[in-house]
Design an enzyme around this catalytic site. Structure first.
Site, PDB file in Angstrom:
ATOM      1  N   ILE A   1       0.502  -3.195  -7.905  1.00  0.00           N
ATOM      2  CA  ILE A   1      -0.124  -4.768  -7.635  1.00  0.00           C
ATOM      3  C   ILE A   1       0.746  -5.136  -9.228  1.00  0.00           C
ATOM      4  CG2 ILE A   1      -1.847  -6.228  -7.876  1.00  0.00           C
ATOM      5  CD1 ILE A   1      -0.610  -4.393  -5.047  1.00  0.00           C
TER       6      ILE A   1
ATOM      7  N   GLU B   1       7.712 -17.170  -2.948  1.00  0.00           N
ATOM      8  CA  GLU B   1       7.877 -15.863  -3.856  1.00  0.00           C
ATOM      9  C   GLU B   1       9.724 -16.122  -4.230  1.00  0.00           C
ATOM     10  OE1 GLU B   1       5.639 -13.116  -3.181  1.00  0.00           O
ATOM     11  OE2 GLU B   1       6.721 -11.804  -3.764  1.00  0.00           O
TER      12      GLU B   1
ATOM     13  N   GLU C   1       1.259  -1.830  -0.164  1.00  0.00           N
ATOM     14  CA  GLU C   1       0.228   0.012   0.290  1.00  0.00           C
ATOM     15  C   GLU C   1       0.750   1.634  -0.141  1.00  0.00           C
ATOM     16  OE1 GLU C   1      -2.464  -0.362   3.590  1.00  0.00           O
ATOM     17  OE2 GLU C   1      -4.041  -2.481   2.952  1.00  0.00           O
TER      18      GLU C   1
ATOM     19  N   ALA D   1       2.303   0.765   3.638  1.00  0.00           N
ATOM     20  CA  ALA D   1       2.706  -0.109   4.143  1.00  0.00           C
ATOM     21  C   ALA D   1       3.723  -0.885   3.022  1.00  0.00           C
ATOM     22  CB  ALA D   1       1.830  -0.538   4.652  1.00  0.00           C
TER      23      ALA D   1
ATOM     24  N   GLY E   1       9.691  -8.803  -3.677  1.00  0.00           N
ATOM     25  CA  GLY E   1       9.333  -9.848  -2.722  1.00  0.00           C
ATOM     26  C   GLY E   1      10.777  -9.703  -1.309  1.00  0.00           C
TER      27      GLY E   1
HETATM   28  C1  LIG Z   1       7.745  -3.181 -10.034  1.00  0.00           C
HETATM   29  C2  LIG Z   1       7.478  -4.116  -9.170  1.00  0.00           C
HETATM   30  C3  LIG Z   1       6.574  -5.204  -8.466  1.00  0.00           C
HETATM   31  C4  LIG Z   1       5.698  -5.140  -7.064  1.00  0.00           C
HETATM   32  N1  LIG Z   1       4.650  -6.455  -7.261  1.00  0.00           N
HETATM   33  C5  LIG Z   1       4.012  -6.031  -6.578  1.00  0.00           C
HETATM   34  C6  LIG Z   1       2.574  -7.054  -5.929  1.00  0.00           C
HETATM   35  O1  LIG Z   1       2.334  -7.224  -7.132  1.00  0.00           O
HETATM   36  N2  LIG Z   1       1.783  -7.126  -5.250  1.00  0.00           N
HETATM   37  C7  LIG Z   1       2.147  -6.192  -4.235  1.00  0.00           C
HETATM   38  O2  LIG Z   1       1.589  -6.322  -2.590  1.00  0.00           O
HETATM   39  N3  LIG Z   1       3.708  -5.040  -4.125  1.00  0.00           N
HETATM   40  C8  LIG Z   1       4.126  -5.325  -4.974  1.00  0.00           C
HETATM   41  N4  LIG Z   1       5.384  -4.221  -5.275  1.00  0.00           N
HETATM   42  C9  LIG Z   1       5.983  -3.822  -3.738  1.00  0.00           C
HETATM   43  C10 LIG Z   1       6.959  -4.520  -3.482  1.00  0.00           C
HETATM   44  O3  LIG Z   1       6.988  -5.401  -2.507  1.00  0.00           O
HETATM   45  C11 LIG Z   1       7.775  -2.845  -2.453  1.00  0.00           C
HETATM   46  O4  LIG Z   1       8.076  -1.807  -3.533  1.00  0.00           O
HETATM   47  C12 LIG Z   1       8.908  -3.374  -1.674  1.00  0.00           C
HETATM   48  O5  LIG Z   1       8.340  -4.596  -0.389  1.00  0.00           O
HETATM   49  C13 LIG Z   1       9.407  -2.530  -0.913  1.00  0.00           C
HETATM   50  O6  LIG Z   1       8.186  -1.982   0.260  1.00  0.00           O
HETATM   51  P1  LIG Z   1       8.724   0.073  -0.454  1.00  0.00           P
HETATM   52  O7  LIG Z   1       8.342   0.361  -1.893  1.00  0.00           O
HETATM   53  O8  LIG Z   1       7.195   1.024   0.003  1.00  0.00           O
HETATM   54  O9  LIG Z   1       9.940   0.930   0.537  1.00  0.00           O
HETATM   55  P2  LIG Z   1       9.562   0.774   2.128  1.00  0.00           P
HETATM   56  O10 LIG Z   1       8.767  -0.448   2.844  1.00  0.00           O
HETATM   57  O11 LIG Z   1       8.913   2.230   2.082  1.00  0.00           O
HETATM   58  O12 LIG Z   1      11.276   0.734   1.996  1.00  0.00           O
HETATM   59  C14 LIG Z   1      12.341   1.845   1.402  1.00  0.00           C
HETATM   60  C15 LIG Z   1      13.818   1.795   1.939  1.00  0.00           C
HETATM   61  O13 LIG Z   1      13.852   1.682   3.576  1.00  0.00           O
HETATM   62  C16 LIG Z   1      14.234   0.761   3.670  1.00  0.00           C
HETATM   63  N5  LIG Z   1      13.698  -0.600   4.914  1.00  0.00           N
HETATM   64  C17 LIG Z   1      12.538  -0.519   5.337  1.00  0.00           C
HETATM   65  N6  LIG Z   1      12.553  -0.601   6.313  1.00  0.00           N
HETATM   66  C18 LIG Z   1      13.711  -1.169   7.144  1.00  0.00           C
HETATM   67  C19 LIG Z   1      13.829  -2.135   8.124  1.00  0.00           C
HETATM   68  N7  LIG Z   1      13.051  -2.795   8.807  1.00  0.00           N
HETATM   69  N8  LIG Z   1      15.569  -2.165   8.044  1.00  0.00           N
HETATM   70  C20 LIG Z   1      15.992  -1.856   7.119  1.00  0.00           C
HETATM   71  N9  LIG Z   1      15.824  -1.320   6.499  1.00  0.00           N
HETATM   72  C21 LIG Z   1      14.081  -0.899   5.869  1.00  0.00           C
HETATM   73  C22 LIG Z   1      14.115  -0.575   2.877  1.00  0.00           C
HETATM   74  O14 LIG Z   1      14.527  -1.529   2.271  1.00  0.00           O
HETATM   75  C23 LIG Z   1      14.150   0.635   1.342  1.00  0.00           C
HETATM   76  O15 LIG Z   1      15.748   0.718   0.357  1.00  0.00           O
HETATM   77  C24 LIG Z   1       6.085  -4.410  -6.598  1.00  0.00           C
HETATM   78  C25 LIG Z   1       6.688  -3.520  -6.533  1.00  0.00           C
HETATM   79  C26 LIG Z   1       7.609  -3.110  -7.720  1.00  0.00           C
HETATM   80  C27 LIG Z   1       8.696  -1.396  -7.592  1.00  0.00           C
END
Ligand SMILES: Cc1cc2nc3c(=O)[nH]c(=O)nc-3n(C[C@H](O)[C@H](O)[C@H](O)COP(=O)(O)OP(=O)(O)OC[C@H]3O[C@@H](n4cnc5c(N)ncnc54)[C@H](O)[C@@H]3O)c2cc1C
Length: 385
Positions: free
Chosen positions: A157, A243, A127, A130, A364
């Site tokens: 998504i 996954e 989201e 999230a 992932g």
């Molecule tokens: C092309 C693409 C396809 C995708 N497909 C799907 C899908 O089909 N379904 C779905 O649900 N999601 C999907 N995603 C979402 C993807 O799972 C998320 O982008 C990913 O989990 C990271 O979340 P975020 O982008 O909100 O980054 P954030 O969680 O905001 O992270 C930003 C930065 O902070 C770091 N960070 C966050 N928490 C911590 C911690 N505890 N310790 C250290 N560092 C931390 C992260 O590593 C990152 O470097 C997709 C994303 C992309 C780009």
């Protein structure tokens, strides 16, 4: 490779490679340049039985296991990572939880057509507020009479604007921690209140959609709950093992393509009257790339074979994914460097794979989240937590 794969697995790889060369390679450039959807190709994969390796014959699968799935993934990604992303999200990320937690009726109605390729699936976890912290999701599914009423949004998504069904995660009990208050559902775009807000403009994987979805008072029948109410976080973490193994093989397919492009280019291109492969600055990069590729494959196979034996693979899948994703990005950089200016051209496949491969350090679970999991599992295994 002979010691790593059985003769049957090698024969399967040859068969898949041939199929991909005939059915995907001719349209791969259009998928990238014109962003035509690889949906038809995924349908063909289903018709050939290449989408069902994780599922038993009773539900339309082959039961061959995840090692075979990784072979399909690697071979498809070698030609089009976007097509492989579409395949994987539908038949692994969305389908595996339906197999492991869905009711017999859900498996018949929703899982079987994903395996045959007739239907396309997506998975809705992330989201706007999230991402890494999936437990912080705000989408709510509150039981009201004989429906769950869903409100919230999901973004990034994959397959989101084309899918026939989305495996949707939402909070069903906001009064407890999400580990106990999250549930998984089957949501179809035909339901009133389901809106595709837009496809997000992505850096790579052109041709697959990555959609922003919104749910406004969307009613879901009670029998669209997957597993038990409140068990969604478990469904989610269970799904992530397959996954991450699948993502590692997609990463490996991309990295192998980038490597082989560099190998061939360096053996052809001449500067200063010599093939550039005769310069150590070039050939040592080839050696480094090859070592990384082989190491990534070994880590992938360890996790995949453990998975096929029913062993827990949280740590091994995270190690494989992290190593492959980081090294694949370095391989992309080295491949581009070996291609010189040509690799920077929009007309060259290396430029496209360079962009595509970056996503595996995010999707992932990010690199940092993989490191978090690996150290946590290590302290746990040594009884030091
Ligand atoms: C092309 C693409 C396809 C995708 N497909 C799907 C899908 O089909 N379904 C779905 O649900 N999601 C999907 N995603 C979402 C993807 O799972 C998320 O982008 C990913 O989990 C990271 O979340 P975020 O982008 O909100 O980054 P954030 O969680 O905001 O992270 C930003 C930065 O902070 C770091 N960070 C966050 N928490 C911590 C911690 N505890 N310790 C250290 N560092 C931390 C992260 O590593 C990152 O470097 C997709 C994303 C992309 C780009």
């Amino acid at each position: 490779m002979d010691l790593l794969y059985t003769p049957e697995e090698e024969a399967f790889r040859s068969e898949v490679r041939e199929f991909v060369a005939a059915e995907l390679a001719p349209v791969a450039n259009r998928i990238e340049k014109e962003e035509i959807s690889p949906r038809e190709f995924v349908r063909k994969l289903g018709a050939r039985g290449y989408l069902g390796d994780l599922y038993p014959p009773e539900i339309g699968g082959t039961g061959r296991g995840i090692v075979h799935d990784t072979i399909v993934s690697e071979e498809v990604a070698y030609v089009s990572p976007a097509a492989d992303a579409m395949r994987a999200v539908s038949t692994v990320f969305c389908a595996a939880p339906l197999f492991r937690f869905g009711s017999p009726r859900q498996q018949e109605e929703f899982l079987r057509p994903l395996i045959t390729g007739e239907k396309l699936g997506a998975i809705g976890i992330s989201e706007p507020n999230a991402g890494s912290d999936a437990a912080g999701m705000q989408t709510r599914a509150l039981k009201m009479g004989d429906v769950y009423v869903v409100n919230g949004q999901k973004h990034w998504i994959t397959n989101g604007s084309e899918a026939d069904l989305v495996l949707l995660f939402a909070i069903t009990n906001p009064d407890v921690h999400a580990h106990q208050g999250m549930s998984a559902f089957i949501a179809q775009p035909s339901r009133p209140g389901f809106t595709v807000v837009q496809d997000m403009a992505a850096m790579g994987l052109h041709g697959t959609s990555h959609a922003h979805l919104r749910f406004d008072d969307m009613g879901l029948p009670l029998d669209h709950l997957v597993g038990e109410e409140g068990n969604g976080f478990h469904v989610l973490t269970d799904e992530l093992a397959s996954e991450r193994i699948d993502i590692t093989s997609r990463t490996l397919g991309c990295a192998r393509r980038l490597y082989e492009e560099a190998l061939r280019h360096s053996a052809r291109r001449e500067q200063f009257g010599r093939k550039i492969r005769t310069f150590e600055g070039v050939s040592f990069k080839i050696a480094e790339m090859k070592i990384d590729l082989d190491a990534a494959r070994l880590l992938l196979l360890r996790a995949a074979r453990m998975y096929d034996q029913g062993l827990p693979v949280v740590k091994e899948a995270a190690i494989a994914k992290l190593f492959a994703a980081e090294r694949a990005f370095q391989i992309a950089d080295k491949s581009l460097q070996i291609h010189g200016g040509l690799g920077y051209s929009k007309d060259h496949v290396v430029e496209k794979f360079f962009r595509d491969v970056r996503v595996f350090r995010l999707g992932g679970g990010t690199d940092e989240i993989m490191k978090f999991l690996i150290q946590r599992e290590e302290y746990r295994d040594f009884g030091l937590m």
